[in-house]
Design an enzyme around this catalytic site. Structure first.
Site, PDB file in Angstrom:
ATOM      1  N   HIS A 234       0.878  -1.188   0.000  1.00 33.41           N
ATOM      2  CA  HIS A 234       0.000   0.000   0.000  1.00 33.41           C
ATOM      3  C   HIS A 234       0.912   1.233   0.000  1.00 33.41           C
ATOM      4  O   HIS A 234       1.722   1.392  -0.909  1.00 33.41           O
ATOM      5  CB  HIS A 234      -0.925  -0.104   1.222  1.00 33.41           C
ATOM      6  CG  HIS A 234      -2.073   0.848   1.257  1.00 33.41           C
ATOM      7  ND1 HIS A 234      -2.428   1.661   0.215  1.00 33.41           N
ATOM      8  CD2 HIS A 234      -2.977   1.121   2.245  1.00 33.41           C
ATOM      9  CE1 HIS A 234      -3.480   2.382   0.542  1.00 33.41           C
ATOM     10  NE2 HIS A 234      -3.836   2.078   1.779  1.00 33.41           N
TER      11      HIS A 234
ATOM     12  N   HIS B 256      -2.268  -2.547  -9.807  1.00 33.80           N
ATOM     13  CA  HIS B 256      -3.249  -1.962  -8.901  1.00 33.80           C
ATOM     14  C   HIS B 256      -4.488  -2.837  -8.902  1.00 33.80           C
ATOM     15  O   HIS B 256      -4.843  -3.398  -9.936  1.00 33.80           O
ATOM     16  CB  HIS B 256      -3.624  -0.542  -9.361  1.00 33.80           C
ATOM     17  CG  HIS B 256      -4.251   0.267  -8.283  1.00 33.80           C
ATOM     18  ND1 HIS B 256      -5.587   0.191  -7.999  1.00 33.80           N
ATOM     19  CD2 HIS B 256      -3.702   1.137  -7.397  1.00 33.80           C
ATOM     20  CE1 HIS B 256      -5.840   1.001  -6.985  1.00 33.80           C
ATOM     21  NE2 HIS B 256      -4.725   1.576  -6.589  1.00 33.80           N
TER      22      HIS B 256
ATOM     23  N   ASP C  86       2.744   5.312  -6.843  1.00 28.34           N
ATOM     24  CA  ASP C  86       3.984   5.236  -6.070  1.00 28.34           C
ATOM     25  C   ASP C  86       5.236   5.125  -6.924  1.00 28.34           C
ATOM     26  O   ASP C  86       6.348   5.183  -6.404  1.00 28.34           O
ATOM     27  CB  ASP C  86       3.930   4.033  -5.121  1.00 28.34           C
ATOM     28  CG  ASP C  86       2.928   4.248  -4.007  1.00 28.34           C
ATOM     29  OD1 ASP C  86       2.930   5.354  -3.450  1.00 28.34           O
ATOM     30  OD2 ASP C  86       2.149   3.335  -3.707  1.00 28.34           O
TER      31      ASP C  86
HETATM   32  N1  CMC Z   1       4.871  -7.090 -10.274  1.00 32.41           N
HETATM   33  C1  CMC Z   1       4.760  -8.298 -10.891  1.00 32.41           C
HETATM   34  N2  CMC Z   1       3.620  -8.974 -11.019  1.00 32.41           N
HETATM   35  C2  CMC Z   1       2.528  -8.410 -10.505  1.00 32.41           C
HETATM   36  C3  CMC Z   1       2.558  -7.161  -9.855  1.00 32.41           C
HETATM   37  C4  CMC Z   1       3.793  -6.497  -9.764  1.00 32.41           C
HETATM   38  N3  CMC Z   1       3.876  -5.312  -9.163  1.00 32.41           N
HETATM   39  N4  CMC Z   1       1.312  -6.838  -9.434  1.00 32.41           N
HETATM   40  C5  CMC Z   1       0.537  -7.863  -9.806  1.00 32.41           C
HETATM   41  N5  CMC Z   1       1.266  -8.812 -10.450  1.00 32.41           N
HETATM   42  C6  CMC Z   1       0.770 -10.041 -11.048  1.00 32.41           C
HETATM   43  C7  CMC Z   1       0.495 -11.107  -9.982  1.00 32.41           C
HETATM   44  O1  CMC Z   1       1.617 -11.903  -9.743  1.00 32.41           O
HETATM   45  C8  CMC Z   1      -0.654 -11.867 -10.604  1.00 32.41           C
HETATM   46  O2  CMC Z   1      -0.106 -12.708 -11.591  1.00 32.41           O
HETATM   47  P1  CMC Z   1      -0.731 -14.193 -11.831  1.00 32.41           P
HETATM   48  O3  CMC Z   1      -2.124 -13.927 -12.324  1.00 32.41           O
HETATM   49  O4  CMC Z   1       0.173 -14.830 -12.813  1.00 32.41           O
HETATM   50  O5  CMC Z   1      -0.727 -14.871 -10.480  1.00 32.41           O
HETATM   51  C9  CMC Z   1      -1.462 -10.797 -11.337  1.00 32.41           C
HETATM   52  O6  CMC Z   1      -0.492  -9.756 -11.644  1.00 32.41           O
HETATM   53  C10 CMC Z   1      -2.578 -10.208 -10.490  1.00 32.41           C
HETATM   54  O7  CMC Z   1      -2.003  -9.699  -9.288  1.00 32.41           O
HETATM   55  P2  CMC Z   1      -2.672  -9.702  -7.864  1.00 32.41           P
HETATM   56  O8  CMC Z   1      -1.600  -9.822  -6.834  1.00 32.41           O
HETATM   57  O9  CMC Z   1      -3.778 -10.714  -7.826  1.00 32.41           O
HETATM   58  O10 CMC Z   1      -3.304  -8.244  -7.826  1.00 32.41           O
HETATM   59  P3  CMC Z   1      -3.889  -7.505  -6.576  1.00 32.41           P
HETATM   60  O11 CMC Z   1      -5.012  -6.707  -7.066  1.00 32.41           O
HETATM   61  O12 CMC Z   1      -4.155  -8.450  -5.466  1.00 32.41           O
HETATM   62  O13 CMC Z   1      -2.673  -6.589  -6.093  1.00 32.41           O
HETATM   63  C11 CMC Z   1      -1.200  -4.796  -5.815  1.00 32.41           C
HETATM   64  C12 CMC Z   1      -2.580  -5.243  -6.324  1.00 32.41           C
HETATM   65  C13 CMC Z   1      -1.116  -3.281  -5.909  1.00 32.41           C
HETATM   66  C14 CMC Z   1      -1.050  -5.203  -4.351  1.00 32.41           C
HETATM   67  C15 CMC Z   1      -0.117  -5.467  -6.681  1.00 32.41           C
HETATM   68  O14 CMC Z   1      -0.239  -5.047  -8.018  1.00 32.41           O
HETATM   69  C16 CMC Z   1       1.284  -5.182  -6.163  1.00 32.41           C
HETATM   70  O15 CMC Z   1       1.768  -5.903  -5.285  1.00 32.41           O
HETATM   71  N6  CMC Z   1       1.968  -4.101  -6.684  1.00 32.41           N
HETATM   72  C17 CMC Z   1       3.265  -3.709  -6.152  1.00 32.41           C
HETATM   73  C18 CMC Z   1       3.082  -2.905  -4.887  1.00 32.41           C
HETATM   74  C19 CMC Z   1       2.585  -1.514  -5.181  1.00 32.41           C
HETATM   75  O16 CMC Z   1       3.070  -0.833  -6.064  1.00 32.41           O
HETATM   76  N7  CMC Z   1       1.606  -1.074  -4.374  1.00 32.41           N
HETATM   77  C20 CMC Z   1       1.040   0.293  -4.477  1.00 32.41           C
HETATM   78  C21 CMC Z   1      -0.364   0.273  -4.976  1.00 32.41           C
HETATM   79  S1  CMC Z   1      -0.937   1.896  -5.483  1.00 32.41           S
HETATM   80  C22 CMC Z   1      -0.921   2.894  -4.081  1.00 32.41           C
HETATM   81  C23 CMC Z   1      -1.638   2.369  -2.907  1.00 32.41           C
HETATM   82  O17 CMC Z   1      -2.723   1.816  -2.980  1.00 32.41           O
HETATM   83  O18 CMC Z   1      -1.106   2.565  -1.815  1.00 32.41           O
END
Ligand code: CMC
Length: 434
Positions: free
Chosen positions: A268, A307, A363
């Protein structure tokens, strides 16, 4: 159009049900009538991480993740970033309308009036270890505010809520700056109420021996714009924490401490800090392909990418990318910018990221700006928490006014052990095997 319904046939019983649809949703509680027997609890919906559950009706922030649209109270984020100030935007988020001149002047006066915290706050910040993470300090000091303002427990009194709103929005920059000064071993710098909200924050961070700190207008405006962009983001993890904890009717400081803690995590608000550490680890543009390969192999996550809601370029990231150029003209270019641009370039043409619709989020570029302003990565999530306080309070207010809301209490699907008798320690299997 008449009442829209969802027709369900339960294959277990053959019974048919018509579940009303309102605003594109069914009420999960309507599923409870679907039972296999009289003593059956009724059908539940299972939704870990709330990926498809609306927990409230809100009128604050609108996001269209596919189109990359973000609006506060109907106003596009791009217009607010261009035309507004953080304090004006905070007013809009909290009270639903842009203030007129008189309202803005009074709002600003009330915030300025509350910027100085109780002296005892300094004493317990002093007690933190020299390398304490400033987010840990912020979480603790926000929680501690409830002990200074016991009237905050009167959450059903509009006047009390209004007072706590002034206090919290006014004191967040002060607590954040005090945490920073403690971290670098500098005396605390008091608020200068002649300055703007962001100008005063820069003053409390950076004032040295000068009698009057003069913020650089470009950096002052950059902080203001970053604060506008971070002010609210509907039902994210920390807003959900705020509503969830607030639903127990605890005071706003305790609920905000919970929200701040939620924001601290690297998925986050802690992501901006993690992005900078990642860019440093990558080091140079020619190392980017190898790093992206590791991400695709599941060894790393590309921080600042992806996201839950945006499946398009995060509109905030677009504004921030432009803002970075203005800041770098004053501070000098952050050498890690080239690494960041290369990461973005390679990722945006790679099938892994295209298929999963992973784009830079808010971010990805903020850390580069903060670092160029001489702030250490530990401070990045703190800079996120200051403006997000406006959103948290608005979400909390809306939750309290909503007659449908009650204490948040999800259900579970229990798959643990069935009933069994207590076994005295000497008769337990583990001991017998030893
Ligand atoms: N790098 C590589 N792969 C990713 C990433 C990433 N940053 N984000 C998602 N994926 C992949 C994930 O591995 C999954 O792949 P598969 O379908 O093969 O298993 C697919 O994309 C869907 O991901 P998810 O984890 O189910 O997505 P989510 O909606 O649960 O997570 C997130 C959203 C923001 C937590 C995630 O994208 C992430 O960890 N990003 C990096 C951390 C980040 O930048 N966070 C800030 C978010 S914006 C500001 C805020 O809200 O604070």
């Amino acid at each position: 159009m008449g009442l829209e319904t969802l027709s369900i046939t339960d294959s277990r019983t053959g019974k048919k049900y018509e579940i009303p649809i309102h605003d594109g949703a069914i009420r999960a509680a309507d599923l409870r009538q679907i039972k296999v027997s009289q003593d059956d609890f009724g059908l539940m919906s299972y939704d870990p991480a709330f990926t498809n559950t609306a927990s409230c009706i809100s009128r604050i922030t609108y996001i269209d993740g596919d189109q990359g649209i973000l609006r506060y109270r109907g106003y596009p984020i791009e217009q607010l970033a261009e035309e507004s100030t953080f304090l004006e935007t905070a007013y809009l988020i909290l009270y639903g309308e842009l203030p007129d001149e008189e309202q803005l002047a009074e709002w600003t006066r009330n915030i300025i009036h509350h910027t100085i915290p109780h002296e005892n706050i300094k004493k317990f910040i002093d007690g933190f270890h020299h390398d304490a993470h400033p987010m840990g300090i912020l979480i603790s000091t926000v929680a501690a505010l409830s002990t200074f303002y016991p009237d905050a427990r009167q959450i059903h009194h509009a006047e009390s809520r209004r007072r706590q709103t002034y206090r919290l929005i006014a004191k967040m920059p002060t607590l954040a700056a005090f945490a920073y000064r403690h971290m670098i071993g500098m005396p605390y710098a008091y608020p200068d109420n002649d300055l703007s909200y962001p100008g005063n924050f820069l003053n409390m961070l950076f004032r040295m021996t000068e009698l009057k700190y003069k913020p650089h207008p470009t950096l002052e405006r950059a902080i203001d714009v970053l604060f506008i962009l971070h002010a609210d983001h509907e039902q994210n993890c920390s807003a959900n924490a705020m509503r969830n904890v607030g639903s127990s009717l605890v005071d706003v400081y305790s609920a905000s401490a919970a929200a701040t803690a939620a924001l601290y995590g690297p998925l986050h608000g802690g992501a901006n800090e993690a992005v900078l550490r990642m860019l440093k680890e990558i080091g140079s543009m020619d190392h980017v392909p190898a790093y992206v390969k590791r991400v695709k192999a599941g060894e790393e996550r590309l921080m600042g990418f992806g996201h839950r809601v945006y499946k398009n370029y995060d509109p905030r990231a677009k504004v921030i990318k432009r803002l970075a150029d203005e800041v770098f003209e004053v501070t000098g270019r952050n050498p890690l910018l080239d690494v960041a641009l290369e990461v973005e370039r390679i990722a945006l043409q790679d099938d892994y990221f295209i298929q999963r619709k992973l784009y830079p989020n808010v971010d990805f570029y903020t850390g580069l700006i903060y670092q160029a302003m001489a702030l250490p990565p530990d401070m990045f999530p703190v800079l996120f928490a200051i403006p997000r306080t406006a959103g948290w309070i608005a979400q909390w207010e809306e939750m309290l006014q909503d007659s449908e809301q009650k204490i948040a209490r999800p259900r579970q699907i229990y798959k643990g052990a069935g009933i069994r008798d207590y076994v005295p320690i000497e008769k337990r299997k583990v001991k017998a095997q030893a």
